[in-house]
Design an enzyme around this catalytic site. Structure first.
Site, PDB file in Angstrom:
ATOM      1  N   THR A 133       0.886  -1.278   0.044  1.00 14.60           N
ATOM      2  CA  THR A 133      -0.179   0.100  -0.238  1.00 14.60           C
ATOM      3  C   THR A 133       0.733   0.911   0.415  1.00 14.60           C
ATOM      4  O   THR A 133       1.993   0.920   0.447  1.00 14.60           O
ATOM      5  CB  THR A 133      -0.992  -0.174   1.504  1.00 14.60           C
ATOM      6  OG1 THR A 133      -1.582   1.303   0.848  1.00 14.60           O
ATOM      7  CG2 THR A 133       0.213  -0.148   2.699  1.00 14.60           C
ATOM      8  N   ASP A 134       0.625   2.743  -1.117  1.00 14.80           N
ATOM      9  CA  ASP A 134       0.821   3.575  -0.356  1.00 14.80           C
ATOM     10  C   ASP A 134       1.165   3.772   0.835  1.00 14.80           C
ATOM     11  O   ASP A 134       1.992   4.923   1.310  1.00 14.80           O
ATOM     12  CB  ASP A 134       0.346   4.755  -1.026  1.00 14.80           C
ATOM     13  CG  ASP A 134      -1.201   5.093  -0.771  1.00 14.80           C
ATOM     14  OD1 ASP A 134      -1.852   4.230  -0.002  1.00 14.80           O
ATOM     15  OD2 ASP A 134      -1.686   5.414  -1.913  1.00 14.80           O
ATOM     16  N   GLU A 135      -0.024   2.978   1.864  1.00 18.25           N
ATOM     17  CA  GLU A 135       0.143   3.872   3.613  1.00 18.25           C
ATOM     18  C   GLU A 135       1.045   4.123   3.954  1.00 18.25           C
ATOM     19  O   GLU A 135       1.660   4.334   5.330  1.00 18.25           O
ATOM     20  CB  GLU A 135      -1.158   3.701   4.024  1.00 18.25           C
ATOM     21  CG  GLU A 135      -2.679   3.639   3.425  1.00 18.25           C
ATOM     22  CD  GLU A 135      -3.251   3.437   4.461  1.00 18.25           C
ATOM     23  OE1 GLU A 135      -3.200   3.506   5.604  1.00 18.25           O
ATOM     24  OE2 GLU A 135      -4.261   3.879   3.834  1.00 18.25           O
ATOM     25  N   LYS A 162       1.841  -3.306   7.036  1.00 16.09           N
ATOM     26  CA  LYS A 162       2.072  -4.125   5.985  1.00 16.09           C
ATOM     27  C   LYS A 162       4.262  -3.111   5.641  1.00 16.09           C
ATOM     28  O   LYS A 162       4.503  -4.302   4.652  1.00 16.09           O
ATOM     29  CB  LYS A 162       1.838  -2.435   4.619  1.00 16.09           C
ATOM     30  CG  LYS A 162      -0.297  -3.318   5.420  1.00 16.09           C
ATOM     31  CD  LYS A 162      -0.684  -4.434   3.930  1.00 16.09           C
ATOM     32  CE  LYS A 162      -0.250  -4.646   3.082  1.00 16.09           C
ATOM     33  NZ  LYS A 162      -0.565  -5.407   2.417  1.00 16.09           N
TER      34      LYS A 162
HETATM   35  P1  NAD Z   1      -9.826  -7.416   1.848  1.00  9.46           P
HETATM   36  O1  NAD Z   1     -10.003  -7.108   3.287  1.00  9.46           O
HETATM   37  O2  NAD Z   1     -10.656  -7.319   1.101  1.00  9.46           O
HETATM   38  O3  NAD Z   1      -9.447  -8.794   1.546  1.00  9.46           O
HETATM   39  C1  NAD Z   1      -8.319  -9.668   2.507  1.00  9.46           C
HETATM   40  C2  NAD Z   1      -8.215 -11.137   2.212  1.00  9.46           C
HETATM   41  O4  NAD Z   1      -7.736 -11.514   2.946  1.00  9.46           O
HETATM   42  C3  NAD Z   1      -9.689 -11.971   2.319  1.00  9.46           C
HETATM   43  O5  NAD Z   1      -9.939 -12.521   1.684  1.00  9.46           O
HETATM   44  C4  NAD Z   1      -9.259 -12.499   3.677  1.00  9.46           C
HETATM   45  O6  NAD Z   1     -10.058 -13.286   3.777  1.00  9.46           O
HETATM   46  C5  NAD Z   1      -8.471 -13.075   3.545  1.00  9.46           C
HETATM   47  N1  NAD Z   1      -7.056 -13.017   4.548  1.00  9.46           N
HETATM   48  C6  NAD Z   1      -7.175 -12.302   6.406  1.00  9.46           C
HETATM   49  N2  NAD Z   1      -6.136 -13.212   6.104  1.00  9.46           N
HETATM   50  C7  NAD Z   1      -5.840 -13.921   6.453  1.00  9.46           C
HETATM   51  C8  NAD Z   1      -4.836 -15.260   6.813  1.00  9.46           C
HETATM   52  N3  NAD Z   1      -4.128 -15.021   7.845  1.00  9.46           N
HETATM   53  N4  NAD Z   1      -4.683 -16.597   5.692  1.00  9.46           N
HETATM   54  C9  NAD Z   1      -5.705 -15.906   4.591  1.00  9.46           C
HETATM   55  N5  NAD Z   1      -6.139 -15.125   3.941  1.00  9.46           N
HETATM   56  C10 NAD Z   1      -6.863 -13.744   4.984  1.00  9.46           C
HETATM   57  O7  NAD Z   1      -8.784  -6.991   1.290  1.00  9.46           O
HETATM   58  P2  NAD Z   1      -8.613  -5.934   0.112  1.00  9.46           P
HETATM   59  O8  NAD Z   1      -8.588  -4.411   0.063  1.00  9.46           O
HETATM   60  O9  NAD Z   1      -8.734  -6.647  -0.666  1.00  9.46           O
HETATM   61  O10 NAD Z   1      -6.426  -5.648  -0.502  1.00  9.46           O
HETATM   62  C11 NAD Z   1      -6.048  -6.943  -0.248  1.00  9.46           C
HETATM   63  C12 NAD Z   1      -4.216  -6.598  -0.411  1.00  9.46           C
HETATM   64  O11 NAD Z   1      -4.321  -4.991  -1.516  1.00  9.46           O
HETATM   65  C13 NAD Z   1      -4.037  -6.044   1.102  1.00  9.46           C
HETATM   66  O12 NAD Z   1      -2.915  -6.470   1.481  1.00  9.46           O
HETATM   67  C14 NAD Z   1      -4.007  -5.055   1.502  1.00  9.46           C
HETATM   68  O13 NAD Z   1      -2.498  -4.524   2.047  1.00  9.46           O
HETATM   69  C15 NAD Z   1      -3.067  -4.939  -0.213  1.00  9.46           C
HETATM   70  N6  NAD Z   1      -4.295  -3.471  -0.916  1.00  9.46           N
HETATM   71  C16 NAD Z   1      -5.121  -2.932  -0.469  1.00  9.46           C
HETATM   72  C17 NAD Z   1      -5.886  -1.601  -1.181  1.00  9.46           C
HETATM   73  C18 NAD Z   1      -7.179  -0.873  -1.556  1.00  9.46           C
HETATM   74  O14 NAD Z   1      -7.599   0.785  -1.242  1.00  9.46           O
HETATM   75  N7  NAD Z   1      -8.005  -2.496  -0.687  1.00  9.46           N
HETATM   76  C19 NAD Z   1      -4.740  -0.546  -1.845  1.00  9.46           C
HETATM   77  C20 NAD Z   1      -3.520  -1.082  -1.687  1.00  9.46           C
HETATM   78  C21 NAD Z   1      -2.755  -2.008  -1.002  1.00  9.46           C
HETATM   79  O1  DAU Z   2      -4.160   3.814   0.796  1.00 14.04           O
HETATM   80  C1  DAU Z   2      -4.520   2.205   0.419  1.00 14.04           C
HETATM   81  C2  DAU Z   2      -5.535   2.234   1.094  1.00 14.04           C
HETATM   82  O2  DAU Z   2      -6.313   2.567   1.021  1.00 14.04           O
HETATM   83  C3  DAU Z   2      -5.131   0.657   1.326  1.00 14.04           C
HETATM   84  O3  DAU Z   2      -4.324   0.464   1.573  1.00 14.04           O
HETATM   85  C4  DAU Z   2      -5.994   0.300   2.553  1.00 14.04           C
HETATM   86  O4  DAU Z   2      -6.710  -1.476   2.837  1.00 14.04           O
HETATM   87  C5  DAU Z   2      -7.888   0.489   2.226  1.00 14.04           C
HETATM   88  O5  DAU Z   2      -8.559   0.046   3.292  1.00 14.04           O
HETATM   89  C6  DAU Z   2      -7.149   2.602   1.819  1.00 14.04           C
HETATM   90  O6  DAU Z   2      -7.369   2.766   2.897  1.00 14.04           O
HETATM   91  P1  DAU Z   2      -8.129   3.843   3.610  1.00 14.04           P
HETATM   92  O7  DAU Z   2      -7.679   4.292   4.848  1.00 14.04           O
HETATM   93  O8  DAU Z   2      -7.704   5.115   2.919  1.00 14.04           O
HETATM   94  O9  DAU Z   2      -9.851   3.980   3.281  1.00 14.04           O
HETATM   95  P2  DAU Z   2     -10.894   4.013   3.881  1.00 14.04           P
HETATM   96  O10 DAU Z   2     -12.115   3.506   2.927  1.00 14.04           O
HETATM   97  O11 DAU Z   2     -11.114   3.370   4.672  1.00 14.04           O
HETATM   98  O12 DAU Z   2     -11.372   5.429   3.801  1.00 14.04           O
HETATM   99  C7  DAU Z   2     -11.096   6.541   3.210  1.00 14.04           C
HETATM  100  C8  DAU Z   2     -11.190   7.622   3.786  1.00 14.04           C
HETATM  101  O13 DAU Z   2     -12.262   7.635   3.919  1.00 14.04           O
HETATM  102  C9  DAU Z   2      -9.942   7.882   4.464  1.00 14.04           C
HETATM  103  O14 DAU Z   2      -9.239   8.782   5.205  1.00 14.04           O
HETATM  104  C10 DAU Z   2     -10.917   7.481   5.993  1.00 14.04           C
HETATM  105  C11 DAU Z   2     -12.402   8.482   5.269  1.00 14.04           C
HETATM  106  N1  DAU Z   2     -13.903   7.799   5.948  1.00 14.04           N
HETATM  107  C12 DAU Z   2     -13.542   6.507   5.680  1.00 14.04           C
HETATM  108  C13 DAU Z   2     -14.637   6.274   6.691  1.00 14.04           C
HETATM  109  C14 DAU Z   2     -15.416   3.978   6.471  1.00 14.04           C
HETATM  110  C15 DAU Z   2     -15.226   8.398   6.135  1.00 14.04           C
HETATM  111  O15 DAU Z   2     -14.891   9.864   5.894  1.00 14.04           O
HETATM  112  N2  DAU Z   2     -15.285   7.656   6.281  1.00 14.04           N
HETATM  113  C16 DAU Z   2     -16.254   6.574   7.244  1.00 14.04           C
HETATM  114  O16 DAU Z   2     -16.870   5.919   7.490  1.00 14.04           O
END
Ligand code: NAD
Ligand code: DAU
Length: 362
Positions: A133-135, A162
């Site tokens: 992630t970019d975080e 991460k």
């Molecule tokens: P998600 O939470 O939707 O899915 C995570 C999956 O991993 C689920 O299916 C869960 O059952 C599985 N999992 C969790 N713990 C596990 C374990 N111990 N063993 C096996 N499986 C397990 O997450 P996502 O949003 O699809 O993110 C996927 C990946 O991408 C993560 O590594 C996250 O850090 C990264 N990522 C997410 C975003 C985003 O915006 N969602 C952005 C950048 C990177």
């Molecule tokens: O940047 C990549 C990341 O983006 C991934 O690594 C994470 O897995 C993914 O969950 C996401 O993280 P964020 O914290 O940015 O996503 P989230 O959807 O939780 O929140 C997006 C923005 O919205 C953040 O600034 C918090 C705000 N927010 C979120 C929720 C759930 C609200 O204002 N209200 C809300 O109810």
């Protein structure tokens, strides 16, 4: 081209979209999904796919003997590691699971790969793509971008876990020559995203006339990328990325949270107005912006993320294809159309169903 790709977390949001993408973009690759089906994993996300090329294994990436036996039995020659605890708010409430899965789980996978790919030939052809992630870079001020050279400065238990896993991956390249690549991507949105994340949460609450909780002043900025564009980027890194490198992935699409919530409200108002059935199902008299509620800010809330993705664009020829306008339209329509998918989640029924098939979740 790799033959047997282990996709961890393949029943989650991005993992499932990636599996779907790979089933379309390749003809022979076999995909083995390893997923422990936490609250975020959902086999509905993989429904309708060609079972001959897809094997699902319910299991935990921290389970070393299971992971090692999978490498051997399935002749794994590539790993794409999505499995993680992914939600920042949950990491603030309970960081332990993030340390366990994100750090220890990645370590177990790296060790299993190191043991399995133990010849020069295997190391030459195998690939371990770690999806991050970019975080990990922390928070930006009003200007500037994260590049691959930006120092790590994670601020939440999620991003710290991460970052830690990224460092392990890097170390396995430098120490053991494991063929690893890391991607650091910005915020994804699209179909199958669990409705705790900003966009699906706002869509469902707006439809149902529930409050729309905006943290702080709503002016935090995220860089949004449609999920299939992320999947294509990961495929490019898997196929053509340089070993040991990290690639930033982003949408060049910075938006304030409040702008997104306003857009969701207008689009939902528009869709409901157009369709009598929807209007009956989701009655709400006022413009949905009236549902916006500013709430207490997330502790340690990062102010702004923005990705410089020049490296992957110039080296691997990838670029985002779906505009934010188009992606949001598709996403909102997907949630409106796929009511049974999210109703099963909101009611908890999806957990019960799979627990019956695969046993209880730890
Ligand atoms: P998600 O939470 O939707 O899915 C995570 C999956 O991993 C689920 O299916 C869960 O059952 C599985 N999992 C969790 N713990 C596990 C374990 N111990 N063993 C096996 N499986 C397990 O997450 P996502 O949003 O699809 O993110 C996927 C990946 O991408 C993560 O590594 C996250 O850090 C990264 N990522 C997410 C975003 C985003 O915006 N969602 C952005 C950048 C990177
Ligand atoms: O940047 C990549 C990341 O983006 C991934 O690594 C994470 O897995 C993914 O969950 C996401 O993280 P964020 O914290 O940015 O996503 P989230 O959807 O939780 O929140 C997006 C923005 O919205 C953040 O600034 C918090 C705000 N927010 C979120 C929720 C759930 C609200 O204002 N209200 C809300 O109810």
């Amino acid at each position: 081209m790799r033959s047997n790709v282990l996709v961890t977390g393949g029943a989650g949001f991005i993992g499932a979209n990636f599996v779907r993408h790979m089933m379309e973009s390749t003809e022979e690759v076999k995909i083995i999904v390893l997923d422990s089906l936490t609250y975020a994993g959902n086999l509905d996300n993989l429904s309708g796919l060609n079972a001959a090329r897809l094997k699902f294994v319910k299991g935990d990436i921290t389970d070393a003997s299971l992971v090692e036996s999978l490498f051997e039995k399935e002749k794994i020659d590539a790993v794409v590691n999505f499995a993680a605890e992914s939600h920042v708010d949950r990491s603030i409430l309970g960081p332990a699971a993030f340390v366990e899965t994100n750090i220890m789980g990645t370590f177990v996978l790296l060790e299993a790969a190191r043991k399995a790919w133990n010849s020069p030939e295997a190391l030459e052809s195998a690939r371990f793509v770690h999806v991050s992630t970019d975080e990990v870079y922390g928070s930006l001020g009003e200007t500037g971008y994260f590049t691959e050279e930006t120092p790590y400065s994670p601020n939440s238990p999620y991003s710290a876990s991460k970052a830690s896993s990224d460092h392990l991956v890097r170390a396995y390249f430098h120490t053991y020559g494991l063929p690893v690549l890391t991607t650091n991507c910005s915020n994804n949105y699209g179909p199958y995203q669990f409705p705790e994340k900003l966009i699906p949460l706002m869509v469902l609450n707006a439809l149902e006339g529930k409050p729309l909780p905006v943290y702080g002043d709503g002016k935090n900025v995220r860089d949004w990328l449609y999920v299939t564009d992320h999947c294509k980027a990961i495929e490019a890194v898997l196929d053509r990325g340089r070993l040991g490198e990290t690639y930033n992935i982003g949408g060049r699409c910075e938006m304030q949270n409040i702008e997104i919530v306003n857009l969701v409200c207008s689009e939902v108002d528009f869709l409901v107005e157009l369709d009598e059935g929807l209007a009956l199902r989701y009655p709400y008299e006022e413009p949905r912006k009236a549902l916006i509620k500013y709430v207490t800010d997330r502790p340690g809330h990062d102010r702004r993320y923005a990705i410089d993705c020049q490296k992957i664009e110039t080296e691997l020829g990838w670029k985002p294809e779906v505009t934010f306008e188009e992606g949001m339209k598709q996403t909102i329509e997907w949630y409106v159309t796929n009511r049974s998918w999210w109703e099963a989640i909101l009611s908890g029924e999806y957990l019960k169903y799979y627990d019956e098939q695969y046993g209880n979740r730890g």
